[in-house]
Design an enzyme around this catalytic site. Structure first.
Site, PDB file in Angstrom:
ATOM      1  N   ASN A   7     -14.338  41.177 -82.193  1.00  0.00           N
ATOM      2  CA  ASN A   7     -13.882  42.165 -81.225  1.00  0.00           C
ATOM      3  C   ASN A   7     -13.337  41.382 -80.021  1.00  0.00           C
ATOM      4  OD1 ASN A   7     -13.541  44.181 -79.367  1.00  0.00           O
ATOM      5  ND2 ASN A   7     -15.616  44.985 -79.504  1.00  0.00           N
ATOM      6  N   ARG A  90     -11.835  44.525 -84.751  1.00  0.00           N
ATOM      7  CA  ARG A  90     -11.754  45.800 -84.043  1.00  0.00           C
ATOM      8  C   ARG A  90     -10.405  45.825 -83.325  1.00  0.00           C
ATOM      9  NH1 ARG A  90     -14.464  47.989 -78.547  1.00  0.00           N
ATOM     10  NH2 ARG A  90     -13.631  50.076 -78.790  1.00  0.00           N
ATOM     11  N   HIS A 179     -12.716  55.323 -79.520  1.00  0.00           N
ATOM     12  CA  HIS A 179     -14.116  55.256 -79.978  1.00  0.00           C
ATOM     13  C   HIS A 179     -14.265  55.810 -81.398  1.00  0.00           C
ATOM     14  CE1 HIS A 179     -15.856  55.581 -75.598  1.00  0.00           C
ATOM     15  NE2 HIS A 179     -15.678  54.320 -75.937  1.00  0.00           N
ATOM     16  N   ARG A 240     -14.266  55.433 -64.747  1.00  0.00           N
ATOM     17  CA  ARG A 240     -13.025  56.188 -64.976  1.00  0.00           C
ATOM     18  C   ARG A 240     -13.210  57.635 -64.546  1.00  0.00           C
ATOM     19  NH1 ARG A 240     -12.915  54.383 -70.872  1.00  0.00           N
ATOM     20  NH2 ARG A 240     -12.215  52.230 -70.751  1.00  0.00           N
ATOM     21  N   GLU A 385     -20.815  50.161 -84.336  1.00  0.00           N
ATOM     22  CA  GLU A 385     -19.388  50.028 -84.660  1.00  0.00           C
ATOM     23  C   GLU A 385     -19.127  48.789 -85.503  1.00  0.00           C
ATOM     24  OE1 GLU A 385     -19.025  50.855 -80.376  1.00  0.00           O
ATOM     25  OE2 GLU A 385     -16.965  51.421 -80.862  1.00  0.00           O
TER      26      GLU A 385
END
Ligand code: AMP
Length: 403
Positions: A7, A90, A179, A240, A385
């Site tokens: 990743n 990823r 996601h 965010r 993940e």
């Protein structure tokens, strides 16, 4: 089969080596500050972590060190790099073309390069990670697993923005969703835990972490999700803003004279829980402040849970019902108070939390937290993940070896 999952971030490279037969992680870690110094963390399962400060010029230099550690006498878990059967990457953005995980070829890399304008932060490091593998392990198959591909079956009415259509046709401005690997993993795990075919289930998965998104999964397919063109859309997150009236943005820019970069910085890094509370992006700190009576900390938590409730309500309406609600990621898996606030006053919709189970949940395993009589089952499902990426990589690598 041994699968290396990578990743790559702009200055980092996270990695995990899986033994797929046992489902075990053999070693994992992170290379940080790539291009500006370098720190390598390496953790062999059941051993003390190892740290090394070293110059990491680029992602290739980082991968080289990871491979050396994986085979080293002192820390190694394999005898040779040749034992790695495939590498799974990823990749945040697969655009409109990459509708599922795929074996990486020259043409896939070229396509990913065309996506850089709409994926400027995550695209270049992912491509660097892929190229580093191509250089250092040229014979090992590589698979790209996209955060966006879980949403490739969404209807156009759920991904087209109500702005002039040419922005979609010409510029590919649309909702992509993110996601996806996490939502895909937890929805499948839920079906397994419930012992029901995923095709029969209506599920809402709440991935609540520093970045948060909510997805409606019907019959195993994501039919709607809260994140959009970028991970900025949706509920308030650590830093965010999530969705706000777009005119707020243009108004602030006009009246304060901010550039688009400055405005993006405010919306991405200074808003959300941090912006509202003025304390932290970490919900643990906000909870402590709220318990001590801090009004803005309480407000941040209320805005977060209000947002989650709105998505749950709207997705129940979209799916005409709900079988299970899933909480995952840092906040979803650990913060019982947020789960409580989200599920409060939802009995009319069939959601009834068992407060005792919710508070005294077992960490790290799928755990049901709804009352027996609750029409909608509520679960905590720890996300993984990396394992999902490893599973996809194994599947594609096996296919390739048969060809
Ligand atoms: P993530 O991005 O999934 O790592 O999640 C980060 C968020 O999860 C932060 O807001 C943390 O406050 C929260 N979080 C992570 N771990 C824990 C924990 N063990 N207990 C409570 N909150 C946690």
């Amino acid at each position: 089969m041994k699968i290396l999952v990578l990743n790559a971030g702009s200055s980092s490279l996270k990695y995990q080596l899986f033994n797929m037969e046992s489902g075990q992680v053999l070693a994992k870690g992170n290379c940080e500050r790539i291009g500006a110094g370098g720190i390598v963390t390496y953790k062999k399962t059941n051993a003390e972590p190892y740290f090394e400060e070293t110059d990491l010029e680029n992602h290739e230099a980082a991968l080289k060190i990871v491979l050396e550690l994986l085979v080293s006498k002192e820390h190694g878990v394999i005898d040779s790099v040749n034992e790695i059967d495939a590498v799974g990457h990823r990749v945040a953005h697969g655009g409109e073309q990459c509708k599922q995980s795929t074996i990486i070829t020259e043409s896939i890399i070229k396509y990913l390069e065309t996506l850089i304008p709409i994926n400027p932060l995550h695209g270049p490091p992912a491509i660097s990670g892929i190229k580093a593998c191509t250089d250092l392990m040229p014979y090992v198959p590589q698979v790209a697993v996209f955060d966006t591909s879980f949403y490739s079956d969404m209807e156009d009415s759920r991904y087209i923005y109500p702005i002039p259509y040419e922005f979609y046709e010409r510029d590919k401005i649309r909702r992509y969703g993110f996601h996806g690997t996490s939502h895909r993993y937890v929805s499948r795990k839920l079906a397994e835990v419930m012992g029901k075919p995923i095709e029969d289930l209506k599920i809402i998965t709440c991935h609540l972490g520093n970045g948060s998104s909510i997805t409606a999964v019907q019959g195993g397919k994501a039919i709607d999700t809260s994140m959009g063109f970028t991970p900025q859309e949706g509920i308030a997150m650590g830093t965010r803003s999530g969705s706000i009236d777009p005119t707020v943005v243009t108004y602030i820019m006009k009246t304060k004279g901010y550039t688009s970069d400055e405005m993006e910085d405010i919306l991405n890094k200074k808003s959300g829980l941090l912006g509202i509370s003025g304390i932290s992006n970490d919900l643990r700190n906000i909870c402590v402040a709220a318990e001590n009576g801090n009004k803005r900390a309480k407000l941040a938590m209320k805005i977060l849970t209000n947002g989650i409730k709105k998505y749950i309500g709207s997705y129940i309406a979209e799916m005409n019902g709900l079988d299970a609600l899933v909480f995952t990621a840092g906040i979803g898996e650990n913060q019982y108070n947020i789960r409580h606030d989200v599920c409060e006053n939802m009995s009319w919709l069939g959601i009834e939390l068992d407060e005792e189970k919710n508070k005294n949940f077992q960490r790290g395993i799928p755990f049901e937290i709804s009352k027996k009589e609750s029409k909608v089952k509520v679960y905590i499902i720890p996300t993984d993940e990396e394992y999902m990426i490893a599973l996809d990589t194994e599947r594609f690598a096996k296919k390739k070896s048969k060809q």
